[in-house]
Design an enzyme around this catalytic site. Structure first.
Site, PDB file in Angstrom:
ATOM      1  N   TYR A 157      56.431  36.756  58.050  1.00 17.80           N
ATOM      2  CA  TYR A 157      56.036  35.548  57.300  1.00 17.80           C
ATOM      3  C   TYR A 157      56.203  34.307  58.179  1.00 17.80           C
ATOM      4  CZ  TYR A 157      57.338  31.306  54.831  1.00 17.80           C
ATOM      5  OH  TYR A 157      57.473  29.994  54.467  1.00 17.80           O
ATOM      6  N   HIS A 158      57.397  34.155  58.783  1.00 17.31           N
ATOM      7  CA  HIS A 158      57.623  32.972  59.610  1.00 17.31           C
ATOM      8  C   HIS A 158      56.640  32.935  60.782  1.00 17.31           C
ATOM      9  CE1 HIS A 158      61.646  33.178  57.540  1.00 17.31           C
ATOM     10  NE2 HIS A 158      61.367  31.894  57.411  1.00 17.31           N
ATOM     11  N   LYS A 190      53.381  31.346  59.969  1.00 18.09           N
ATOM     12  CA  LYS A 190      53.424  29.874  59.991  1.00 18.09           C
ATOM     13  C   LYS A 190      53.308  29.342  61.422  1.00 18.09           C
ATOM     14  CE  LYS A 190      54.365  28.975  55.590  1.00 18.09           C
ATOM     15  NZ  LYS A 190      53.505  28.173  54.731  1.00 18.09           N
TER      16      LYS A 190
HETATM   17  P1  NAD Z   1      54.844  29.829  45.759  1.00 23.80           P
HETATM   18  O1  NAD Z   1      54.596  31.258  46.108  1.00 23.80           O
HETATM   19  O2  NAD Z   1      55.563  29.543  44.489  1.00 23.80           O
HETATM   20  O3  NAD Z   1      53.456  29.014  45.722  1.00 23.80           O
HETATM   21  C1  NAD Z   1      52.371  29.302  46.573  1.00 23.80           C
HETATM   22  C2  NAD Z   1      51.116  29.276  45.707  1.00 23.80           C
HETATM   23  O4  NAD Z   1      49.980  29.540  46.534  1.00 23.80           O
HETATM   24  C3  NAD Z   1      51.123  30.347  44.616  1.00 23.80           C
HETATM   25  O5  NAD Z   1      50.859  29.774  43.358  1.00 23.80           O
HETATM   26  C4  NAD Z   1      50.020  31.327  45.046  1.00 23.80           C
HETATM   27  O6  NAD Z   1      49.377  31.929  43.942  1.00 23.80           O
HETATM   28  C5  NAD Z   1      49.105  30.449  45.874  1.00 23.80           C
HETATM   29  N1  NAD Z   1      48.349  31.190  46.899  1.00 23.80           N
HETATM   30  C6  NAD Z   1      48.844  32.060  47.832  1.00 23.80           C
HETATM   31  N2  NAD Z   1      47.846  32.539  48.581  1.00 23.80           N
HETATM   32  C7  NAD Z   1      46.695  31.949  48.152  1.00 23.80           C
HETATM   33  C8  NAD Z   1      45.340  32.048  48.533  1.00 23.80           C
HETATM   34  N3  NAD Z   1      44.946  32.871  49.511  1.00 23.80           N
HETATM   35  N4  NAD Z   1      44.426  31.302  47.864  1.00 23.80           N
HETATM   36  C9  NAD Z   1      44.791  30.480  46.858  1.00 23.80           C
HETATM   37  N5  NAD Z   1      46.079  30.341  46.439  1.00 23.80           N
HETATM   38  C10 NAD Z   1      47.013  31.091  47.084  1.00 23.80           C
HETATM   39  O7  NAD Z   1      55.588  29.185  47.009  1.00 23.80           O
HETATM   40  P2  NAD Z   1      56.429  27.814  47.113  1.00 23.80           P
HETATM   41  O8  NAD Z   1      57.865  28.154  47.087  1.00 23.80           O
HETATM   42  O9  NAD Z   1      55.876  26.814  46.184  1.00 23.80           O
HETATM   43  O10 NAD Z   1      56.092  27.392  48.602  1.00 23.80           O
HETATM   44  C11 NAD Z   1      54.932  26.630  48.879  1.00 23.80           C
HETATM   45  C12 NAD Z   1      54.763  26.473  50.377  1.00 23.80           C
HETATM   46  O11 NAD Z   1      55.913  25.842  50.923  1.00 23.80           O
HETATM   47  C13 NAD Z   1      54.589  27.785  51.112  1.00 23.80           C
HETATM   48  O12 NAD Z   1      53.585  27.650  52.096  1.00 23.80           O
HETATM   49  C14 NAD Z   1      55.916  28.015  51.746  1.00 23.80           C
HETATM   50  O13 NAD Z   1      55.811  28.737  52.930  1.00 23.80           O
HETATM   51  C15 NAD Z   1      56.426  26.609  51.992  1.00 23.80           C
HETATM   52  N6  NAD Z   1      57.884  26.572  52.000  1.00 23.80           N
HETATM   53  C16 NAD Z   1      58.590  26.849  50.857  1.00 23.80           C
HETATM   54  C17 NAD Z   1      59.981  26.818  50.885  1.00 23.80           C
HETATM   55  C18 NAD Z   1      60.810  27.112  49.656  1.00 23.80           C
HETATM   56  O14 NAD Z   1      62.042  27.040  49.735  1.00 23.80           O
HETATM   57  N7  NAD Z   1      60.200  27.413  48.511  1.00 23.80           N
HETATM   58  C19 NAD Z   1      60.652  26.520  52.081  1.00 23.80           C
HETATM   59  C20 NAD Z   1      59.908  26.241  53.224  1.00 23.80           C
HETATM   60  C21 NAD Z   1      58.519  26.270  53.168  1.00 23.80           C
END
Ligand code: NAD
Length: 384
Positions: free
Chosen positions: A181-182, A185
């Site tokens: 995953y990382h 990114k």
């Molecule tokens: P999440 O999984 O709750 O939300 C991601 C959303 O994107 C989901 O609703 C999913 O249905 C949608 N999605 C995924 N693939 C898709 C696609 N191909 N087309 C359309 N929609 C799609 O995740 P989150 O916790 O809200 O994180 C959001 C972003 O922030 C991510 O990119 C994540 O890597 C980054 N992030 C999150 C955290 C954390 O602590 N939650 C930390 C660092 C980075």
């Protein structure tokens, strides 16, 4: 401004859309509901009940008088991405729409391939759509602090001045990510920097720390506006999990020594960082990187903090670390860019943790205890 939030049904995307809408921006959301699908696949659910996207949007309109149009579809569908950009004509796009759990990407080959395909190809489709329709759109892309790993030198904001054999250059900071995953990114960051260099795209890459908390100024206005609260060992983030374990009277499960240090931030700071990045766009051709975190803690310190705040006995238990990561390491991160734009961080306080105890107590009948324990091992999925 007109802002399109990709992944707007997710943990962070939904409250960010509300925050932007509340700040006066014409905000739309896009999502394919993949995240709700992972819940079904893994047999888990958010601790706090969440409404369907249509209901959430209707509730927001009722509460605020503001409408958030939604686009349901997949970033892997390039025609859909182009259509949405042509129809909504965003000034800025906030991109959360990726598979975001390191353990999910490490389940097996299929999940690793899914994660990298979903994340890298989705972002590529978006880059092409922006370059062909309107390269002036500012992309605010969510990356992660996990891209850097734990190098034995200070972590800069995305770029590093390098001197080698008497010559100097400014290079993308070298990455040592800790899961497929990382790595997805890191691949995105490289693709986006290339898009800035060759097509003049304007991109802000936010290397975000681990987010904690579940409420923002907007989501608390109505129970139907709640965002997810994940606690399971695949999608749950560490502080949220510790809070649940404390309330249930179960030991807080620290992986390995717990001396691994990570960057963290409050969900209220996430939504504010995004607003600040959107309202202060990167220049044309600029690949701008901010480290979006406010504090560093070791996992053991976090567990101790939760234990100290909880009004009752709490045990902390060390589990064999299912991940492959450095147990002891240097960690010093520069994170001044967003503060420079005006961020006033909410630092981890006893009041926040107290409010999280209350949220958990109100929903504790929904907890699946088995989901709290890690099942995905970084080396466990290899078939011998
Ligand atoms: P999440 O999984 O709750 O939300 C991601 C959303 O994107 C989901 O609703 C999913 O249905 C949608 N999605 C995924 N693939 C898709 C696609 N191909 N087309 C359309 N929609 C799609 O995740 P989150 O916790 O809200 O994180 C959001 C972003 O922030 C991510 O990119 C994540 O890597 C980054 N992030 C999150 C955290 C954390 O602590 N939650 C930390 C660092 C980075």
């Amino acid at each position: 401004m007109r802002v399109l939030v990709l992944g707007g049904d997710g943990y962070l995307g939904w409250p960010t859309a509300l925050h932007l809408s509340d700040s006066g921006h014409e905000t739309a959301v896009l999502d394919n509901f993949a995240r709700r699908g992972y819940d079904r696949e893994l047999g888990v659910q958010s601790l706090v009940p969440i409404q369907d996207l249509d209901l959430r949007i209707a509730a927001w309109e009722e509460v605020s008088g503001r409408r958030i149009p939604s686009y349901v579809g997949d970033l892997l569908d390039a025609d859909f991405v182009y259509t949405v950009l042509r129809e909504f004509e965003p000034d800025a796009i906030v991109h959360f729409a990726e598979q975001r759990a390191a353990p999910y990407s490490m389940i097996d080959r299929e999940h690793a391939v899914y994660t990298q395909h979903n994340n890298v190809v989705g972002t590529l489709n978006l880059m092409y759509a922006m370059a062909e329709i309107n390269p002036d759109i500012h992309l605010v892309k969510l990356g992660t602090m996990g891209e850097y790993g734990t190098p034995n030198i200070d972590i800069e904001e995305g770029w590093l001045e390098v001197e080698h054999n008497g010559r100097k250059d400014r290079m993308l900071y070298p990455k040592k990510p800790g899961s497929f995953y990382h790595l997805s990114k890191v691949h995105d960051s490289h693709n986006l920097e290339f898009g800035c260099r060759v097509w003049g795209l304007r991109v802000t890459d936010l290397n975000q720390g681990v987010v904690y908390g579940q409420q923002t100024d907007q989501t608390v206005r109505d129970a139907r506006l709640a965002t997810r609260f994940d606690y399971d060992a695949v999608f749950g983030t560490v502080l949220n999990r510790f809070v649940i374990q404390a309330v249930l009277g179960e030991p807080l499960t620290v992986y390995g020594t717990g001396h691994q240090i990570r960057g963290f931030l409050d969900i209220r700071d996430t939504v504010e960082c995004i607003r600040l990045a959107v309202e202060n766009p990167a220049d044309a051709g600029e690949f701008r990187v901010f480290n979006q975190m406010t504090e560093s803690y070791s996992v053991a310190e976090l567990a101790q903090h939760v234990a100290d705040c909880f009004p009752g006995p709490v045990q902390v238990e060390q589990l064999d670390n299912p991940r492959v990561e450095q147990a002891e390491h240097y960690y010093n991160v520069k994170h001044t860019g967003l503060v420079g734009l005006g961020l006033q961080p909410h630092l981890l306080s006893d009041t926040l943790i107290d409010s999280m105890f209350d949220i958990v107590a109100a929903n504790k009948d929904r907890v699946d205890h088995a989901a709290l324990l890690p099942t995905v091992k970084w080396r466990g999925h290899l078939k011998s």
